[in-house]
Design a protein around this motif. Structure first.
Motif, PDB file in Angstrom:
ATOM      1  N   GLU A 135      -1.946  -2.588  -3.780  1.00  0.00           N
ATOM      2  CA  GLU A 135      -3.232  -2.882  -3.145  1.00  0.00           C
ATOM      3  C   GLU A 135      -4.059  -1.615  -3.030  1.00  0.00           C
ATOM      4  N   GLU A 136      -3.400  -0.519  -2.713  1.00  0.00           N
ATOM      5  CA  GLU A 136      -4.061   0.788  -2.654  1.00  0.00           C
ATOM      6  C   GLU A 136      -2.977   1.851  -2.811  1.00  0.00           C
ATOM      7  N   THR A 148       0.862  -1.172   0.000  1.00  0.00           N
ATOM      8  CA  THR A 148       0.000   0.000   0.000  1.00  0.00           C
ATOM      9  C   THR A 148       0.902   1.226   0.000  1.00  0.00           C
TER      10      THR A 148
END
Length: 282
Positions: A255-256, A229
Motif C-alpha cells: 500500500e505504501e 505498509t
C-alpha cells in the motif's frame, strides 16, 4: 485541503524525511547529537557527514532529548492552526523525549495529547502516518488515539546491526548483552517488544543470510496478510535497503513503502545497519 481537527507532532527519531513530513503536515521536534562540546540538531548532518565525523572522533557522540521548552514552542505554534495536537514519540524505554513532551503538554491542558509509540525509527514513523491518515479523513482526536493504539499493537520493527559496538557503548543494549563476546563479527537483529525495549532476535553470519532472515521475519509478522505498509531504512549501504525494498514489492501488495536514511541520533546508537518496519493491513 480541509482544515484538520488537530496537528501532528513527532520527534526526529521517527526518521521521517523532511520533505515527507512537510508534505503530510507533520512537525518534527529534533533531538541532538554532541561531539564533545559541539552539539548538532538531528537532521543537519547527512548520513555520510555523520559517519565521517564519528569515525574521526576519539569518542562516540552522545545524544540528547528535546527540552520541554522546545516542545512547548512547537505546541504553541501548532495550536494557532488547530484546536488540538496529537504528539507521538519514541518509546519511554529508549529515550526521555516523551517525558519532555508530557511536561510541556501540561501548559496546554486538554489540548495536547501525548502518545507513546513504544517504538522508534519507522516503528514510530508508521504510527505517525496512521495519525496523518486519520487527520486527513477528518477524524477527531479520540478516534485518532484509538487508531494509534491499534497501529501500535500491529506495527513491528526489525533492526539489523553490522556491529554491536555502538549500542553496547551507548548503554542501551539491555538484554542484548548476551549477544556480545565472540559474536561481534556477526550480523545481529533486534526488535522492540510490547513494552518498548530492545530484544535480540537472531545472529547471522554474512549479509545474505541476514537479509534472508529479515525477509523471513517479515513473512512471520505479516502472517496471512498479503497487503501492508512498509518502511525500509539504512545506516549507510543504501543499496542494501533498496534490495530489501525490492524483495518486499515482489512478495506483497504494498500500500505504501518508504525507503529512508536513518538520522544521526539513531545512527549514533546503532552504527551501520538496516531496519524494516511492517504494518499489516487490517
Amino acid at each position: 485541503m480541509s482544515v484538520r481537527a488537530f496537528q501532528i507532532i513527532t520527534d526526529s527519531t521517527a526518521d521521517i524525511p523532511a520533505d515527507l513530513a512537510a508534505q503530510r503536515g507533520v512537525t518534527v521536534v529534533p533531538l541532538a547529537v554532541s561531539f564533545g562540546e559541539d552539539t548538532i540538531e538531528d537532521g543537519i548532518l547527512s548520513q555520510e557527514e555523520f559517519f565521517a565525523r564519528m569515525s574521526a572522533e576519539p569518542r562516540l557522540p552522545t545524544t540528547s532529548q528535546p527540552s520541554p521548552g522546545a516542545f512547548a514552542t512547537a505546541y504553541e505554534h501548532a495550536l494557532k492552526t488547530a484546536p488540538e495536537v496529537v504528539s507521538v514519540h519514541i518509546s519511554n524505554r529508549l529515550s526521555g523525549t516523551i517525558e519532555s513532551a508530557r511536561q510541556a503538554a501540561q501548559d496546554f491542558p486538554g489540548k495536547v495529547h501525548v502518545f507513546d509509540s513504544l517504538n522508534l525509527s519507522w516503528g514510530l514513523g508508521l504510527q505517525v502516518m496512521e495519525a496523518v491518515k486519520s487527520a486527513e479523513r477528518g477524524d477527531d482526536v479520540q478516534t485518532t488515539l484509538l487508531a494509534l493504539e491499534r497501529a501500535r499493537e500491529r506495527v513491528r520493527l526489525l533492526v539489523g546491526l553490522d556491529s554491536l559496538d555502538n549500542l553496547a557503548k551507548g548503554g542501551r543494549i539491555g538484554k542484548v548483552s548476551a549477544f556480545l563476546g565472540s559474536m561481534l563479527n556477526l550480523k545481529v537483529t533486534l526488535t522492540v517488544d510490547s513494552e518498548g525495549a530492545f530484544q535480540p532476535v537472531a545472529r547471522n553470519r554474512g549479509e545474505r543470510a541476514a537479509i534472508d532472515h529479515t525477509l523471513a521475519w517479515v513473512a512471520e509478522k505479516m502472517g496471512d496478510a498479503r497487503k501492508g505498509t512498509f518502511a525500509v531504512g539504512g545506516a549507510m549501504f543504501p543499496e542494501r535497503a533498496e534490495r530489501i525494498a525490492a524483495e518486499l514489492r515482489e512478495r506483497y501488495e504494498v500500500e505504501e513503502l518508504v525507503v529512508y536514511s536513518a538520522g544521526s541520533v539513531i545512527c549514533a546508537h546503532t552504527g551501520t545497519g538496516w531496519g524494516v518496519a511492517v504494518l499489516p493491513s487490517e
